[in-house]
Design a protein around this motif. Structure first.
Motif, short mmCIF file in Angstrom:
data_model
loop_
_atom_site.label_atom_id
_atom_site.label_comp_id
_atom_site.label_asym_id
_atom_site.label_seq_id
_atom_site.Cartn_x
_atom_site.Cartn_y
_atom_site.Cartn_z
N PHE A 135 -50.05 34.76 3.60
CA PHE A 135 -49.28 35.67 2.70
C PHE A 135 -48.27 34.85 1.56
O PHE A 135 -47.44 34.40 2.38
CB PHE A 135 -48.63 36.79 3.32
N GLU A 136 -48.69 34.77 0.47
CA GLU A 136 -47.73 33.82 -0.34
C GLU A 136 -47.84 34.15 -1.81
O GLU A 136 -48.89 34.85 -2.33
CB GLU A 136 -48.25 32.38 -0.09
N LYS A 137 -46.94 33.89 -2.58
CA LYS A 137 -46.86 33.91 -4.00
C LYS A 137 -47.40 32.85 -4.67
O LYS A 137 -47.46 31.66 -4.50
CB LYS A 137 -45.12 34.07 -4.45
N ASN A 138 -48.19 33.36 -5.65
CA ASN A 138 -49.08 32.52 -6.36
C ASN A 138 -48.74 32.92 -8.09
O ASN A 138 -49.46 33.75 -8.42
CB ASN A 138 -50.31 32.56 -6.35
N GLY A 139 -47.68 32.43 -8.69
CA GLY A 139 -47.36 32.74 -10.03
C GLY A 139 -46.80 34.24 -9.64
O GLY A 139 -45.95 34.55 -8.92
N ASP A 140 -47.41 35.34 -10.48
CA ASP A 140 -47.08 36.68 -10.48
C ASP A 140 -47.64 37.48 -9.37
O ASP A 140 -47.51 38.66 -9.37
CB ASP A 140 -47.22 37.46 -11.76
N LEU A 141 -48.70 36.80 -8.63
CA LEU A 141 -49.38 37.59 -7.70
C LEU A 141 -48.92 37.30 -6.11
O LEU A 141 -48.44 36.18 -5.92
CB LEU A 141 -50.93 37.05 -7.57
N LEU A 142 -49.09 38.35 -5.40
CA LEU A 142 -48.86 38.11 -3.87
C LEU A 142 -50.38 38.28 -3.30
O LEU A 142 -50.98 39.08 -3.42
CB LEU A 142 -48.13 39.25 -3.22
N GLU A 143 -50.69 36.98 -2.63
CA GLU A 143 -51.99 36.92 -2.37
C GLU A 143 -51.94 37.08 -0.73
O GLU A 143 -51.25 36.39 -0.33
CB GLU A 143 -52.58 35.53 -2.71
#
Length: 895
Positions: A135-143
């Motif tokens: 569970f991590e931030k990738n730019g504007d996304l939460l993946e």
């Protein structure tokens, strides 16, 4: 005046119906049933709670807390299956539906192991990882990548305050790349859901509205959605807002008002008369019976043979007990009591108490038994001769009261899975006597006493002759009184006559009356009580004084919290809430990305339909198709009802200017087909009419058509369908289905037409001679259809084969010195070189491609199947039906 006695006909109210789910009882808004042929529409005044049956799952829900979470989850899910039965064809989807309805209970068992991982911050929300693998931030996304637990929490947020008088709203947008996820809000102490939604693979953009209940704060959760598969998702936006409730006493959302309908005994006034009924009129006071018919609801539509007139001197409270009274009366009739008989009654619940009163009215000496001493005392107070709450005392009483012979008859009205009660009956009954079983009990009878005394063991079936006979209950076909003196309906009337004359007194057994609006509290108190259970509990139905936007007696309601469309899709209504429509057609339409939007559902089964629309956030729930047809915001009608309704619903929809998709068959007789043709040809602007002949759109038949497109010779097509046996009394075989030639073989005739590519010129058919066997002509036959290009289609349709070991469908096409073999819509092989032209691990009969092309046709492309071919394939089926039954006077050449 007591609110339960206030009968104001002209007040504005919408229909309320009591539903049960694993959390208890709820009162859901439903559309009023339509006035159906052979039925009466009744405004209910009182209905009777079956204390044992309706409360059993709720009382069980509070028991066995020492079991593990997974064991309790299974227990609760099994309770739902008690009501769902076999209605859901896909077990996995069924489990998810059960979990959705029971979500407030299931949530307490979901595994929570918050890891000590630094929180992520996004849009004012602080996230903590629980079971998620990533569970991590990738730019504007939460993946997010989930673990493989079925319901495990993956990530949670901090507690979010809920403003007083507000409802929390979650706005979320993202995509599920694989698997399924669940997004929802937990209540204040995280012991249950305020609500949740599941998302399968694909993009989603949603607004979730939840009732706050008593919570002053909530927690946002992303969890697994009931599967054991890893899911991958990316969240591009998520916000939690607060919104004010709507005026008129309704919440912002009704989506959680799901459950299973209950009730089987009711009384009220007739407010509508269906076609074919001539002996009742509006205003008549009536009693109604039947599970799924005499529901706990403001309005019920009940077949005539399950309705009887209430005598003038009988009040409606007493009339509401008619179903249980009729069950007791049928048990007494099976007993054949005679004046002076000694009769033992085992089980002194409501049915047992009424049985005692009837036996006393018959001049019998009655000895009763119940493990609850209070119930024994009640029966004694009403005139029972002897009673006991211990087996030893009962045996002594029977011995002394009968001179040592034993009871002439014993009636078992108890409900228990134990075999002890039936064996006790064998002991208390004299030689050559009879034991009559009314209650649901264990039946492992010890042979020695049964055999030695030569006792007659009899079963009493519910209300009497006609019960469970579809022709009697639904078709309205009565049994002549000279042959069946006491039918179900005549038993109902006899019970009310006994009560009206004062020979029995059901009123003394009514312990509690509560308003429908207080049903949740009533069921909760009864389920949680460990005190003596009341015998007779009635629901009364005062008028609803809330200010609602739907008119009184509305047959259409708007669901609060429904989904809104994105863009400008084709708005459609599904007609029929059966498994094929909801689990096959709707998913296929959903997969045509952005083209179709399910806005409404029409069904007479308000419970099943209500669950579906709320689970899928559908806007409109209606019981009358006309409510949809007059709405200009509906573009398309998808018809998935039983076969005998297809033609009339298609005609009405076409006349209303709607596009129509109708599941096969298009018509079940020549008159219907002629009316469809004349209706369609008379339209100045012709909507798209599509019949669910999906096989021509399967990849296998599309490929076969392509590889034979340049054939020089006619083709011979052999189509074998191993359909499996369906009993003659199944709806598919009766007047509702019209048999499998009309209902399914029409698929094959359309496939022939597609492959031959030319018009029909001849038809022949021969059926088996079933003689005395239970097989039917119109699902065991051979048909040959000739086409203008010289091609021939041969169909072997049979129910004589096995359901296992032989695929259902096989097609062989011969032309130009070669042959092609289609095996059960999984593979297509060229015979000359063994080359596999198409193959799939699963059956693909073309449903998805059918919907793709149908959507394109509505947007301007040509119709997927030309109108004349739809009519021709239907006419072939009707002509073959005539041939199979010897009705056709048309020669093969003329056809």
């Amino acid at each position: 005046m007591n609110l339960c006695d206030s009968y104001l006909y002209n007040a504005a109210y919408s229909m309320r119906q009591i539903l049960i789910n694993n959390n208890g009882a709820i009162v859901a808004r439903m559309p009023r049933p339509p006035i159906e042929r052979g039925c009466v529409l009744v405004r209910v005044r009182f209905s009777l709670i079956s204390v044992g049956t309706e409360l059993a799952p709720l009382r069980a829900a509070g028991a066995k807390e020492e079991t593990t979470p997974s064991e309790r989850a299974k227990q609760y899910s099994q309770l739902a299956y008690t009501y769902l039965g076999k209605a859901v064809r896909n077990p996995r989807l069924a489990a998810r539906r059960v979990a959705g309805i029971a979500q407030n209970k299931l949530s307490g068992w979901i595994r929570r192991d918050p890891a000590m991982v630094p929180a992520l911050e996004t849009e004012g929300i602080s996230w903590t990882r629980c079971g998620a693998k990533r569970f991590e931030k990738n730019g504007d996304l939460l993946e997010l990548v989930t673990d493989t637990s079925q319901f495990g929490y993956q990530v949670i947020t901090q507690a979010i305050p809920i403003s007083p008088g507000k409802s929390p709203v979650v706005e979320v947008r993202g995509r599920v790349q694989a698997g399924s996820i669940c997004i929802g809000l937990l209540n204040e102490d995280q012991s249950g859901w305020l609500g949740s939604r599941n998302y399968d693979a694909g993009p989603f953009e949603d607004q979730l509205i939840f009732n706050q209940g008593s919570s002053s704060q909530c927690t946002l959760v992303i969890a697994n959605a009931g599967t054991s598969e890893e899911a991958r998702a990316s969240i591009s936006s998520v916000r939690v807002l607060m919104a004010s409730g709507e005026p008129g006493g309704l919440p912002l959302t009704e989506l959680d008002d799901q459950g299973w309908g209950v009730g089987y005994s009711a009384a009220g006034e007739v407010v509508g008369i269906g076609e074919g009924i001539t002996d009742l009129t509006v205003g008549d006071r009536v009693a109604c019976a039947g599970a799924g018919k005499a529901n706990h609801a403001d309005f019920i539509s009940v077949p005539r043979n399950l309705v009887c007139r209430v005598p003038d001197h009988c009040d409606l409270k007493t009339a509401a007990t008619t179903t249980v009274g009729t069950i007791a009366l049928q048990g007494v009739r099976r007993t054949l009591p005679q004046l002076g008989d000694n009769i033992c009654v085992l089980g002194l619940g409501l049915i047992g108490q009424l049985t005692v009163q009837m036996l006393r009215a018959n001049g019998c000496k009655v000895i009763g038994f119940d493990m609850d001493a209070a119930r024994v005392k009640r029966a004694l107070d009403q005139g029972m001769d002897y009673g006991a709450s211990e087996e030893a005392i009962l045996k002594q009483l029977v011995r002394d009261a009968t001179g040592g012979y034993g009871a002439d008859r014993t009636i078992i009205t108890a409900a228990t899975k134990s075999d002890a009660v039936v064996n006790l009956a064998m002991e208390t009954t004299r030689a050559k006597g009879a034991v009559v079983i009314v209650g649901d009990i264990g039946l492992n009878v010890r042979r020695e006493v049964f055999y030695r005394k030569e006792i007659d063991l009899l079963m009493s079936t519910s209300y009497g002759p006609g019960r469970y006979d579809r022709s009697y209950e639904e078709g309205g076909h009565d049994y002549p009184v000279g042959y069946v003196r006491w039918t179900l309906n005549r038993n109902m009337q006899a019970y009310l006559d006994l009560a009206s004359a004062g020979r029995i007194n059901p009123g003394v057994l009514i312990d509690r009356i509560a308003s429908v609006d207080n049903a949740p509290e009533l069921y909760r108190s009864l389920a949680e009580s460990r005190a003596e259970m009341p015998l007779g509990v009635l629901i009364c139905y005062p008028d609803d004084t809330r200010s609602l936007e739907e008119p009184s007696n509305a047959t259409r309601i708007t669901i609060r919290g429904h989904k809104k469309p994105a863009g400008e899709p084709i708005h459609y209504a599904l007609v029929g809430a059966g498994a094929f429509g909801t689990s096959m057609l709707v998913p296929a339409l959903q997969k045509v990305q952005g083209k179709f939007f399910l806005r409404g559902l029409v069904s007479r089964n308000s419970t099943a339909a209500g669950n579906f629309v709320r689970a899928n956030r559908v806007e409109v729930l209606a019981s009358d198709l006309d409510d949809i047809l007059k709405d200009p915001n509906f573009d398309l009608i998808v018809i998935a009802t039983r076969h005998h309704e297809h033609a009339s619903q298609t005609i009405r929809s076409l006349k209303a200017g709607k596009h129509v998709f109708v599941e096969k068959p298009l018509a079940v007789d020549w008159e219907e087909l002629g009316e469809i043709v004349s209706t369609y040809q008379g339209l100045s602007e012709k909507p798209i009419l599509m019949v669910g002949f999906n096989r021509r759109f399967s990849p296998a038949l599309q490929m076969l058509k392509e590889v034979t497109a340049k054939r020089q010779s006619p083709c011979i097509i052999n189509y074998r369908l191993n359909g499996g046996y369906i009993p003659p009394d199944h709806w598919i075989q009766n007047e509702q289905g019209k048999g499998r030639n009309i209902g399914e073989a029409c698929h094959m005739y359309d496939a022939f037409r597609f492959l031959a590519g030319s018009a029909v010129v001849s038809i022949a058919a021969t059926a088996i001679n079933p003689k005395a066997t239970p097989y039917l002509r119109n699902d065991n036959f051979a048909a040959t259809v000739g086409y203008a290009d010289g091609s021939v289609g041969n169909l072997i349709y049979t129910s004589l084969g096995p359901k296992q070991g032989l695929p259902k469908e096989r097609v062989e096409l011969f032309c130009d010195g070669d042959a092609y073999i289609l095996d059960d819509f999984k593979s297509l092989t060229r015979a000359s070189d063994g080359n596999i032209l198409w193959q799939s691990p699963t059956v693909d009969k073309g449903h998805q491609e059918e919907m793709n092309r149908f959507g394109a046709a509505i947007e301007g492309e040509s119709a997927p199947i030309p109108f004349d071919e739809l009519i021709e394939s239907t006419a072939v089926a009707l002509h073959i039906e005539d041939l199979l039954h010897g009705r056709s006077g048309v020669s093969d050449d003329e056809s």
